[in-house]
Design an enzyme around this catalytic site. Structure first.
Site, PDB file in Angstrom:
ATOM      1  N   GLU A 503       0.685  -1.195  -0.048  1.00  0.00           N
ATOM      2  CA  GLU A 503       0.032  -0.018   0.043  1.00  0.00           C
ATOM      3  C   GLU A 503       0.941   1.186  -0.140  1.00  0.00           C
ATOM      4  OE1 GLU A 503      -4.418   0.587   1.330  1.00  0.00           O
ATOM      5  OE2 GLU A 503      -3.504  -1.248   2.045  1.00  0.00           O
ATOM      6  N   GLU A 796      -2.961  -0.151  13.071  1.00  0.00           N
ATOM      7  CA  GLU A 796      -3.965   0.348  12.252  1.00  0.00           C
ATOM      8  C   GLU A 796      -5.471   0.160  12.910  1.00  0.00           C
ATOM      9  OE1 GLU A 796      -4.215  -2.072   8.644  1.00  0.00           O
ATOM     10  OE2 GLU A 796      -5.232  -0.549   7.533  1.00  0.00           O
TER      11      GLU A 796
HETATM   12  C1  BGC Z   1      -5.597   2.221   4.064  1.00  0.00           C
HETATM   13  C2  BGC Z   1      -6.169   3.151   4.902  1.00  0.00           C
HETATM   14  C3  BGC Z   1      -7.123   3.915   4.176  1.00  0.00           C
HETATM   15  C4  BGC Z   1      -8.164   2.973   3.967  1.00  0.00           C
HETATM   16  C5  BGC Z   1      -9.446   3.337   3.071  1.00  0.00           C
HETATM   17  C6  BGC Z   1      -6.688   1.001   3.601  1.00  0.00           C
HETATM   18  O1  BGC Z   1      -6.297   0.054   2.864  1.00  0.00           O
HETATM   19  O2  BGC Z   1      -4.655   1.371   4.649  1.00  0.00           O
HETATM   20  O3  BGC Z   1      -5.592   3.726   6.113  1.00  0.00           O
HETATM   21  O4  BGC Z   1      -7.693   5.175   4.642  1.00  0.00           O
HETATM   22  O5  BGC Z   1      -7.716   1.750   3.114  1.00  0.00           O
HETATM   23  O6  BGC Z   1     -10.469   3.244   3.939  1.00  0.00           O
END
Ligand code: BGC
Length: 941
Positions: A503, A796
């Site tokens: 990501e 997260e």
């Molecule tokens: C990311 C986020 C992002 C989200 C969207 C994820 O995969 O890591 O932090 O804001 O997707 O909902």
């Protein structure tokens, strides 16, 4: 004789003036937020900070001198600009207004300030800035490269080797000045005579390469010598041609080469000899190209380095390049801008030593670096020629001690080294890749490596530190530590979501929720100036801001989302607030207006987004209060609040740039949204509600199956935070918010959008004690729960790991700053440092002293005026509050009572205090100018 006499009289006349000079001194001179930079900004802005030994000191005027040489400046001869005395208190954002700027010219400058009594201070030390290229035509160099795509042979990843480029040059005379202007499509490392130029990583940075490309400028006067020199460069695919984000995971038809397939270098070396002659060396097809030891090179997927293929001597003179090809010329895009990188480069910001080295099994070792971070390792090892040594990176271990790498998803995230077999050992440091990790598993080494042979190289955008925060409570200190490390890991060229998995994108929702917190810890002005350009380059045709910026198309369904897209307003607004920067507003104003127009059109003239208003996006309604717990706050309700918030920020920004018409228009918009919101989303009592049935079974919505509810922590926290309610309603909302937390066992239910305003809203509504309960909560979900489970960065998910449940499957990161947005409350409420006017020209000191668990707290924040300090200490029944107020600013100290107040040891009377309305309450305040002050008050009220 007469002349001497006159001179003596003249000198004597000068003496009183010298005495009258104030000790006010300008320091930390910067141009475009940087010390002595090279810039190509059309109207560079200058700033300085002031120091003084006198309290209540401020600036009443300044004078700037700019000259073409330091000696002219010494003599007071400003051949480029003399601003004359300007009556003003401004010490930042002062635009150069002298002779027209010229490419390559160096501008030397100094400043002096007049103090509160109208006395001039001494001249500052001399600072400088240099102009880069003002026209694209200053660039004569061509893009050159070598297409090696046919050599990519991996099964899962197509990773071709890294191109090497070289050229030998002969310089005719001693060198006076030499500048290297350099960039690449992809990533570059430039070398002169075998030496890497600069200490930056990941240059030239990430942009929307179809629109603009950044370059760097290096002073290489010392690296070059008369006679023969070797120029060399290694290129990689980087963000330009490498794998990006989750494209591979989601089966996007395009997984790499988002902007192009062949990396290319463009370099222009401009030399001025001491004899006055000039010479320019350019990248062109006389350069030679080859590939060598870097067999695979990718940001997400790591490096394969085959040391047996090293091109020994390639970067030195006298190398036999017979086997090298001619470099190919690579076409530029005429519409692509080429500019100097306005942000802070990625650099090594720290080094870590391993905490432990353990044997896993034969030839397998596990290194614990003691801290989760973003970066690489350097290792000195001994191996036989051809031995393969694999480095795997993980953030966590399974309970049985095995490294956990599943959360990297499709990011291979490992490096492979093939040894050349040097008897005394060889050192391996990968390039052009980084990992998010605490643990390294080394496979294939024939002996247990020694800790001293391994170093963790911590990489981050080099944003200057701007905050400190400490208490006598180890848990709170750990939390702050976790926040800092997470910010450091993710302020990485762009504000990324995470540094480890497939990501590492500039997710806008995360960025907007965290930006204010970020400003407390680091000076992010330059970093943000850069990213806000990315954000606006990525604005969509419909006026929305994207999910992530830069915004290559990683998945066809990625469009926009409420709570994410508003970063286009919120992020620049924060930069304006923190650094008194109105240029960022002006530069992006038309785009911001376009976005506001989208919202207005989308609300169909109703100024409210009713349930299912955003059903067209994927996921339906957008991400909403992402990763919240329990029932969902309707995303459309949140979208309406964000609309209102954006309108109010637009109103304030319009005022700041002097556009009264727009200011009143946005004020009106805000009022309309407020009325429409209350009408639709509140009942007669003012309690928040929604038509949950409108969402049906919730299919297509994030966690839609959990159901929707208006009466949530997230809803009240956001409404209070965005000033959507009048004062009596705010009090009510505060009560409900408090109740929702308390009845939930002092636990939050908030996700990304709810957590930022959560503690702030509790505090503003007089529920500081509950905010502290949340801070100290140790059960899931809470920050304490993470720390109890060993976190040294911000996770997260609230449950990214539990001792009982282990790791949840799928998306999971241990280095995600969104939940770190509590940092804002820590500085603003625990330490009580809150700006009341842009750039902390005026600020509030109003600490909420904890009633338990903490007896001492000290925080500092470096503003554009200097350091603010706020520290409190409880002992017996007294609280001592020590504050420091920078020169040229004022602080309003807000005390919790009028009882037993002392200032610097002397008692203050109630009449010395002024009652002011703060947070809907009349509170005793005391105004101070610059200096250090010690207040005391009785904690027994
Ligand atoms: C990311 C986020 C992002 C989200 C969207 C994820 O995969 O890591 O932090 O804001 O997707 O909902």
């Amino acid at each position: 004789m007469l002349q001497k006499l006159l001179q003596a009289i003249f000198m004597a006349a000068l003496v009183p003036q010298v005495h009258a000079q104030t000790e006010l001194k300008a320091t930390y001179l910067r141009c475009e937020y940087k010390i002595n930079p090279t810039t190509d900004v059309a109207h560079p802005r200058l700033s300085w900070e002031l120091t003084s030994k006198i309290n209540n000191q401020y600036q009443t005027g300044y004078q700037l001198l700019v000259a073409s040489s330091p000696s002219l400046l010494q003599e007071g001869k400003a051949d480029l600009w003399d601003s004359q005395k300007v009556t003003s208190s401004a010490t930042s954002q002062i635009e150069y207004a002298g002779k027209p700027l010229e490419s390559r010219q160096i501008y030397y400058w100094r400043v002096r300030s007049w103090d509160k009594n109208g006395q001039a201070g001494a001249w500052s030390n001399i600072a400088k800035w240099e102009m880069g290229f003002l026209q694209k035509t200053d660039w004569k160099a061509r893009f050159i490269g070598l297409d090696l795509n046919h050599l990519g042979k991996g099964k899962d990843y197509h990773l071709p080797p890294a191109p090497f480029l070289r050229k030998e040059i002969t310089l005719k005379a001693p060198i006076k000045k030499a500048r290297l202007y350099v960039t690449a499509l992809g990533l570059y490392e430039f070398q002169i005579n075998g030496q890497k130029i600069g200490n930056d990583y990941f240059n030239p940075g990430w942009t929307d390469y179809d629109k603009r490309l950044y370059y760097q400028v290096y002073d290489v006067s010392k690296e070059l010598k008369t006679g023969k020199n070797a120029l060399g460069s290694i290129l990689s695919y980087g963000w330009y041609a490498g794998y990006l984000g989750y494209a591979l995971l989601v089966n996007n038809p395009v997984v790499k080469n988002f902007y192009g397939a062949v990396p290319a270098l463009k370099a222009q070396l401009e030399i001025e000899y001491t004899n006055g002659q000039k010479e320019t060396i350019l990248t062109d097809d006389t350069w030679k190209a080859n590939h060598g030891p870097i067999v695979e090179s990718d940001i997400l997927n790591g490096e394969v380095y085959d040391a047996t293929k090293e091109l020994t001597g390639w970067n030195k003179t006298g190398y036999n390049e017979a086997a090298w090809k001619n470099a190919s010329l690579i076409a530029d895009k005429s519409e692509r801008l080429i500019q100097i990188h306005p942000g802070d480069p990625v650099r090594e910001v720290a080094q870590l030593a391993p905490k432990s080295v353990k044997i896993v099994s034969q030839k397998k070792y596990l290194i614990d670096m003691g801290q989760n971070f973003a970066g690489i390792i350097s290792i000195h090892l001994k191996a036989n020629k051809g031995d393969s040594i694999l480095f795997k990176f993980g953030e966590m271990l399974y309970p049985d001690g095995k490294i956990m790498t599943e959360n990297l998803r499709k990011a291979r995230g490992s490096d492979l080294y093939i040894a050349k077999g040097t008897p005394n050992g060889e050192t391996y440091i990968p390039r052009f890749t980084y990992h998010g990790f605490q643990y390294v598993q080394i496979e294939g080494l024939g002996y247990t490596p020694k800790a001293q042979d391994i170093k963790g190289i911590v990489l981050s955008s080099a944003t200057p530190q701007a905050g400190t925060f400490e208490t006598d409570n180890a848990f709170v200190n750990q939390l702050y530590h976790n926040i800092i490390w997470t910010q450091q890991s993710n302020y990485f060229e762009i504000p990324t979501d995470c540094p480890q998995r497939d990501e590492r994108m500039g997710w806008t929702g995360d960025a907007q929720a965290y930006v204010k917190s970020a400003t407390f810890n680091n000076d992010i002005a330059a970093f943000a100036t850069k990213w806000v350009v990315d954000l606006n380059d990525a604005q969509r045709a419909d006026g929305t801001y994207p999910l992530y910026a830069p915004a290559p198309s990683l998945r066809a369904t990625d469009t926009y989302s409420p709570g994410w897209m508003e970063a286009g307003i919120i992020y620049p607004y924060q930069i304006f607030r923190s650094y008194r920067d109105t240029r960022i507003i002006k530069a992006h104003w038309p785009e911001m207006q376009r976005f506001m127009l989208f919202l207005e059109t989308k609300s169909k003239g109703e100024y409210v987004f009713k349930e299912t208003a955003f059903a067209e996006v994927n996921p339906k309604g957008g991400f909403g209060d992402w990763l919240s717990v329990g029932k969902k706050t309707p995303p459309d309700m949140l979208a309406t609040m964000y609309y209102a918030y954006s309108a109010s920020l637009m109103q304030e920004m319009a005022t700041a740039i002097g556009d009264q018409k727009e200011a009143s228009r946005f004020k009106e918009t805000f009022e309309k949204i407020k009325a429409a919101f209350l009408k639709h989303y509140t009942n007669a009592e003012g309690r928040f509600m929604c038509n949950a049935a409108a969402y049906g079974d919730g299919k297509g919505y994030v966690d839609g199956e959990k159901g929707f509810e208006g009466h949530t922590q997230t809803a009240y926290a956001n409404a209070i935070f965005t000033n959507l309610l009048d004062s009596t309603h705010t009090v009510k909302a505060g009560k409900w918010l408090n109740e929702l937390v308390v009845t939930n066992g002092n636990k939050l239910t908030t996700g990304f959008l709810g957590v930022r305003p959560m503690l702030l809203a509790l505090s503003t509504t007089g529920n500081s004690a509950t905010a502290y309960e949340l801070l100290f909560q140790k059960e899931y979900p809470s920050w304490g729960f993470e720390i109890e489970n060993g976190a040294n960065t911000i996770w997260e998910r609230w449950n990214s790991f539990t001792r009982e449940g282990g790791f949840p499957e799928g998306m999971n990161s241990f280095n995600h700053y969104a939940f770190g947005s509590i940092c804002e409350w820590m500085f603003e409420n625990m330490a009580g440092i809150k700006e009341t006017t842009p750039g902390f020209k005026n600020f509030l000191i109003q600490p909420e002293v904890a009633t338990k668990n903490i007896n001492y707290l000290k925080a500092t924040h470096h503003t554009i005026h200097g350091d603010i300090l706020s520290s409190w200490q409880k002992s017996n029944d007294t609280v001592t509050l020590t504050i420091e107020v920078p020169v040229n600013t004022t602080a309003t100290v807000c005390l919790p009572s009028t009882k037993g107040i002392t200032l610097n040891g002397k008692s203050l009377q109630a009449t010395d205090l002024k009652e002011e309305w703060i947070n809907n309450k009349k509170q005793p305040t005391f105004k101070v100018g610059s200096g250090k002050y010690i207040f005391g008050y009785s904690s027994k009220q």
